[in-house]
Design a protein around this motif. Structure first.
Motif, PDB file in Angstrom:
ATOM      1  N   UNK A  87       0.851  -1.186   0.000  1.00 41.93           N
ATOM      2  CA  UNK A  87       0.000   0.000   0.000  1.00 41.93           C
ATOM      3  C   UNK A  87       0.889   1.239   0.000  1.00 41.93           C
ATOM      4  N   UNK A  88       0.599   2.180  -0.883  1.00 43.35           N
ATOM      5  CA  UNK A  88       1.374   3.409  -0.992  1.00 43.35           C
ATOM      6  C   UNK A  88       0.531   4.610  -0.627  1.00 43.35           C
ATOM      7  N   UNK A  89       1.147   5.539   0.093  1.00 37.12           N
ATOM      8  CA  UNK A  89       0.504   6.798   0.450  1.00 37.12           C
ATOM      9  C   UNK A  89       1.530   7.911   0.260  1.00 37.12           C
ATOM     10  N   UNK A  90       1.451   8.606  -0.864  1.00 37.43           N
ATOM     11  CA  UNK A  90       2.442   9.619  -1.163  1.00 37.43           C
ATOM     12  C   UNK A  90       3.797   8.984  -1.416  1.00 37.43           C
ATOM     13  N   UNK A  91       4.811   9.443  -0.698  1.00 35.90           N
ATOM     14  CA  UNK A  91       6.165   8.926  -0.875  1.00 35.90           C
ATOM     15  C   UNK A  91       6.422   7.668  -0.060  1.00 35.90           C
ATOM     16  N   UNK A  92       5.466   7.265   0.792  1.00 36.25           N
ATOM     17  CA  UNK A  92       5.639   6.086   1.648  1.00 36.25           C
ATOM     18  C   UNK A  92       4.976   4.854   1.034  1.00 36.25           C
ATOM     19  N   UNK A  93       5.672   3.720   1.118  1.00 34.06           N
ATOM     20  CA  UNK A  93       5.118   2.443   0.679  1.00 34.06           C
ATOM     21  C   UNK A  93       5.328   1.415   1.771  1.00 34.06           C
ATOM     22  N   UNK A  94       4.279   0.654   2.097  1.00 28.94           N
ATOM     23  CA  UNK A  94       4.353  -0.408   3.095  1.00 28.94           C
ATOM     24  C   UNK A  94       4.096  -1.746   2.411  1.00 28.94           C
ATOM     25  N   UNK A  95       4.714  -2.805   2.920  1.00 31.44           N
ATOM     26  CA  UNK A  95       4.518  -4.127   2.340  1.00 31.44           C
ATOM     27  C   UNK A  95       4.552  -5.191   3.426  1.00 31.44           C
ATOM     28  N   UNK A  96       3.683  -6.202   3.291  1.00 27.15           N
ATOM     29  CA  UNK A  96       3.650  -7.366   4.165  1.00 27.15           C
ATOM     30  C   UNK A  96       3.679  -8.611   3.296  1.00 27.15           C
ATOM     31  N   UNK A  97       4.486  -9.611   3.690  1.00 34.40           N
ATOM     32  CA  UNK A  97       4.601 -10.824   2.893  1.00 34.40           C
ATOM     33  C   UNK A  97       4.448 -12.080   3.733  1.00 34.40           C
ATOM     34  N   UNK A  98       3.834 -13.120   3.145  1.00 34.81           N
ATOM     35  CA  UNK A  98       3.702 -14.430   3.769  1.00 34.81           C
ATOM     36  C   UNK A  98       4.110 -15.483   2.744  1.00 34.81           C
ATOM     37  N   UNK A  99       4.868 -16.473   3.190  1.00 34.28           N
ATOM     38  CA  UNK A  99       5.276 -17.528   2.277  1.00 34.28           C
ATOM     39  C   UNK A  99       5.836 -18.710   3.032  1.00 34.28           C
ATOM     40  N   UNK A 100       6.250 -19.739   2.305  1.00 29.13           N
ATOM     41  CA  UNK A 100       6.834 -20.927   2.904  1.00 29.13           C
ATOM     42  C   UNK A 100       8.192 -21.206   2.279  1.00 29.13           C
ATOM     43  N   UNK A 101       9.218 -21.327   3.144  1.00 21.49           N
ATOM     44  CA  UNK A 101      10.531 -21.691   2.656  1.00 21.49           C
ATOM     45  C   UNK A 101      10.613 -23.188   2.398  1.00 21.49           C
ATOM     46  N   UNK A 102       9.861 -23.976   3.149  1.00 19.81           N
ATOM     47  CA  UNK A 102       9.709 -25.410   2.917  1.00 19.81           C
ATOM     48  C   UNK A 102       8.436 -25.855   3.624  1.00 19.81           C
ATOM     49  N   UNK A 103       8.239 -27.154   3.784  1.00 21.14           N
ATOM     50  CA  UNK A 103       6.977 -27.650   4.355  1.00 21.14           C
ATOM     51  C   UNK A 103       6.816 -27.335   5.832  1.00 21.14           C
TER      52      UNK A 103
END
Length: 213
Positions: free
Chosen positions: A137-153
């Protein structure tokens, strides 16, 4: 008659679907490198094709997808960087080989040399290539990010990052955790008369000491 009517109805219902435009790009390289184990010189080549699709729905949502195919000198092929996204006023949601939030916003220093100097140019841990979901999500010059994933099982990867960017400079901070450990990374860049200078620092359980580039 019923079959014809059904087919006509299906065609009419798909008329409102948004069609994506597809672009094809590619890069290639060839040269001589040194084997990391034997130290002997060896031939090296790579051809990379990238397919990118993008479009917009009738409701104003932007969507797209990308996939990459690599043909490496030994004859092996590998698909990577395959993603699908949708974005709007709510932000941007991406699924696929998203990497993580720190990769997206913090990034790396610019590549140097034929193969970007390998690990010297990748100041971070090894559990980067994950298939998961990422929200930005971006608001002006600021951008935020959240990530979810799996490196293995058995290990989940959680990441978060924030970036402040202007035409002249940018600063970014990222955090990553995969149950086995965590890591913090920061990168700053500045542009002077067309030249860009970057500095990155990484510290965490996967770097014995603070690393700089």
């Amino acid at each position: 008659m019923k079959k014809i009517l059904l087919a006509t109805t299906l065609l009419a219902s798909t008329a409102g679907f948004a069609a994506a435009e597809v672009a094809v790009t590619g890069t290639a390289r060839m040269g001589v490198t040194t084997d990391t184990i034997s130290g002997d010189a060896q031939f090296s080549s790579r051809f990379r094709v990238i397919f990118t699709a993008s479009g917009e729905t009738d409701g104003g949502l932007t969507f797209g997808a990308s996939v990459r195919n690599d043909q490496i000198g030994t004859g092996g092929t590998a698909n990577g960087d395959s993603t699908v996204y949708i974005s709007g006023a709510f932000g941007k949601l991406t699924m696929g080989d998203t990497g993580n939030a720190a990769d997206s916003l913090v990034g790396q220093v610019s590549g140097v040399g034929y193969t970007s100097l390998g690990s010297m140019n990748e100041l971070a841990w090894t559990y980067k290539n994950t298939t998961g979901a990422q929200y930005e999500y971006s608001a002006g010059a600021l951008t935020f990010a959240l990530g979810l994933g799996q490196t293995n099982t058995s290990e989940d990867l959680v990441s978060a990052a924030v970036k402040y960017s202007t035409d002249a400079y940018s600063v970014a901070l990222g955090y990553e955790d995969n149950n086995s450990g965590s890591e913090i990374s920061a990168l700053g860049s500045a542009t002077f008369s067309g030249a860009t200078v970057k500095a990155k620092i990484v510290n965490g359980d996967f770097t014995p000491d603070t690393a700089y580039a």
